[in-house]
Design a protein around this motif. Structure first.
Motif, PDB file in Angstrom:
ATOM      1  N   LEU A 135       2.257  -0.206 -12.488  1.00 51.77           N
ATOM      2  CA  LEU A 135       2.371  -0.547 -11.072  1.00 51.77           C
ATOM      3  C   LEU A 135       1.016  -0.481 -10.378  1.00 51.77           C
ATOM      4  N   ALA A 136       0.260   0.564 -10.678  1.00 54.94           N
ATOM      5  CA  ALA A 136      -1.061   0.698 -10.048  1.00 54.94           C
ATOM      6  C   ALA A 136      -1.968  -0.467 -10.431  1.00 54.94           C
ATOM      7  N   ALA A 137      -1.874  -0.914 -11.680  1.00 57.13           N
ATOM      8  CA  ALA A 137      -2.707  -2.038 -12.107  1.00 57.13           C
ATOM      9  C   ALA A 137      -2.312  -3.316 -11.368  1.00 57.13           C
ATOM     10  N   ARG A 138      -1.002  -3.523 -11.184  1.00 61.21           N
ATOM     11  CA  ARG A 138      -0.577  -4.755 -10.522  1.00 61.21           C
ATOM     12  C   ARG A 138      -0.909  -4.753  -9.039  1.00 61.21           C
ATOM     13  N   LEU A 139      -0.898  -3.583  -8.406  1.00 57.22           N
ATOM     14  CA  LEU A 139      -1.155  -3.507  -6.979  1.00 57.22           C
ATOM     15  C   LEU A 139      -2.615  -3.187  -6.653  1.00 57.22           C
ATOM     16  N   ALA A 140      -3.454  -3.154  -7.673  1.00 56.81           N
ATOM     17  CA  ALA A 140      -4.860  -2.810  -7.447  1.00 56.81           C
ATOM     18  C   ALA A 140      -5.500  -3.834  -6.517  1.00 56.81           C
ATOM     19  N   ALA A 170       0.824  -1.207   0.000  1.00 59.76           N
ATOM     20  CA  ALA A 170       0.000   0.000   0.000  1.00 59.76           C
ATOM     21  C   ALA A 170       0.859   1.259   0.000  1.00 59.76           C
ATOM     22  N   ALA A 171       1.989   1.217   0.701  1.00 64.78           N
ATOM     23  CA  ALA A 171       2.849   2.394   0.804  1.00 64.78           C
ATOM     24  C   ALA A 171       3.487   2.752  -0.531  1.00 64.78           C
ATOM     25  N   PHE A 172       3.715   1.760  -1.378  1.00 66.99           N
ATOM     26  CA  PHE A 172       4.362   2.023  -2.666  1.00 66.99           C
ATOM     27  C   PHE A 172       3.373   2.028  -3.829  1.00 66.99           C
TER      28      PHE A 172
END
Length: 284
Positions: A279-284, A227-229
């Motif tokens: 990155l946002a897509a992978r960490l969604a 969440a932090a990254f």
């Protein structure tokens, strides 16, 4: 998984074989099989045997590294000689995490002991003043795939106190990694497992200095680190705006890329925006 978007890495002591499969199933981007700090001297031989057994049954997934003991120490040579006989290491399916690297000669020594035809990806932990001073030379070694800090040893040697005292050394290795074309260094472990708020705040400070991702001691830390990254909504909106402006410039052949508010952007900013969206897509 691409190393460029590795966010979380989980340590697993090889002296506790029951934890190794759990680490592999934890969802961490990388699993760090530890033969060094997490293993008592009396358990080193057993831990080494456990690591070899894990490699025998290693699933087809990227991101597994083995942290050996230092090659100039009591246990490092046996770690490296033994690992060098395993097909997974000889085939390059496993990375090598090398602690207490003081200079590129430590990397050369470890590879000599490993004695494989194709060097593995070597991830160097810089844990001393000498390592920080030689960060650019270490990063430039052809076998080195990444840098990270060992902040506990650095704090002892340099007398560092508090989160902010690491700012200069963190920036130093960020610059060394970037100059050598390596990924941004990941942050060191946060040792207080009962302080997720402190972990998140620490990640924010490291991210502001150009670090990316973090090692963890326990699976409960992984979602806090992720969440932090993770890019926030403002960052993501900005990235989409940049990419859309770039696409429009390419379509009309103008070559000049301007945002609606009049600010101009260049190719590196467009590349960074695309990485943010990925990155946002992978960490969604």
């Amino acid at each position: 998984m691409s190393q460029a978007i590795t966010v979380t890495a989980l340590y697993a002591p090889a002296s506790r074989p029951e934890l190794l499969p759990k680490a592999l199933a934890s969802g961490a981007d990388a699993v760090l099989v530890d033969l060094e700090d997490a293993v008592l001297a009396t358990h080193k031989d057993t831990a080494r045997a456990n690591a070899m057994a894990l490699l025998d049954d290693l699933p087809a997934r990227p991101g597994v590294q083995v942290r050996v003991n230092h090659p100039r120490g009591r246990f490092g040579p046996s770690d490296l000689w033994t690992l060098g006989t395993h097909p997974a290491m000889r085939a390059g399916r496993v990375g090598l995490r090398l602690p207490k690297v003081a200079g590129p000669d430590d990397v050369d020594l470890a590879l000599d002991m490993l004695n494989v035809d194709t060097p593995p990806r070597v991830h160097c932990l810089l844990e001393s003043a000498a390592g920080i001073e030689n960060a650019d030379r270490i990063a430039a070694h052809p076998a080195v795939a990444g840098l990270a800090l060992g902040e506990a040893d650095l704090a002892t040697e340099l007398g560092l106190r508090g989160e902010d005292s690491y700012a200069w050394v963190r920036s130093r290795i960020v610059i060394a990694a970037a100059a050598a074309g390596l990924p941004a260094p990941a942050m060191a472990v946060y040792t207080d497992l009962a302080d997720p708020e402190g972990l998140a705040a620490s990640c924010a400070k490291g991210r502001a200095l150009g670090m990316f991702g973090r090692s963890a001691l326990h699976p409960l830390q992984l979602p806090v680190i992720a969440a932090a990254f993770r890019p926030d909504q403002r960052e993501l909106s900005r990235a989409h705006e940049v990419v859309e402006a770039a696409a429009g410039a390419e379509a009309d052949g103008s070559g000049a890329i301007a945002l609606p508010d009049g600010r101009f952007i260049d190719a590196p900013m467009v590349a960074a925006a695309r990485r943010t969206i990925q990155l946002a897509a992978r960490l969604a």
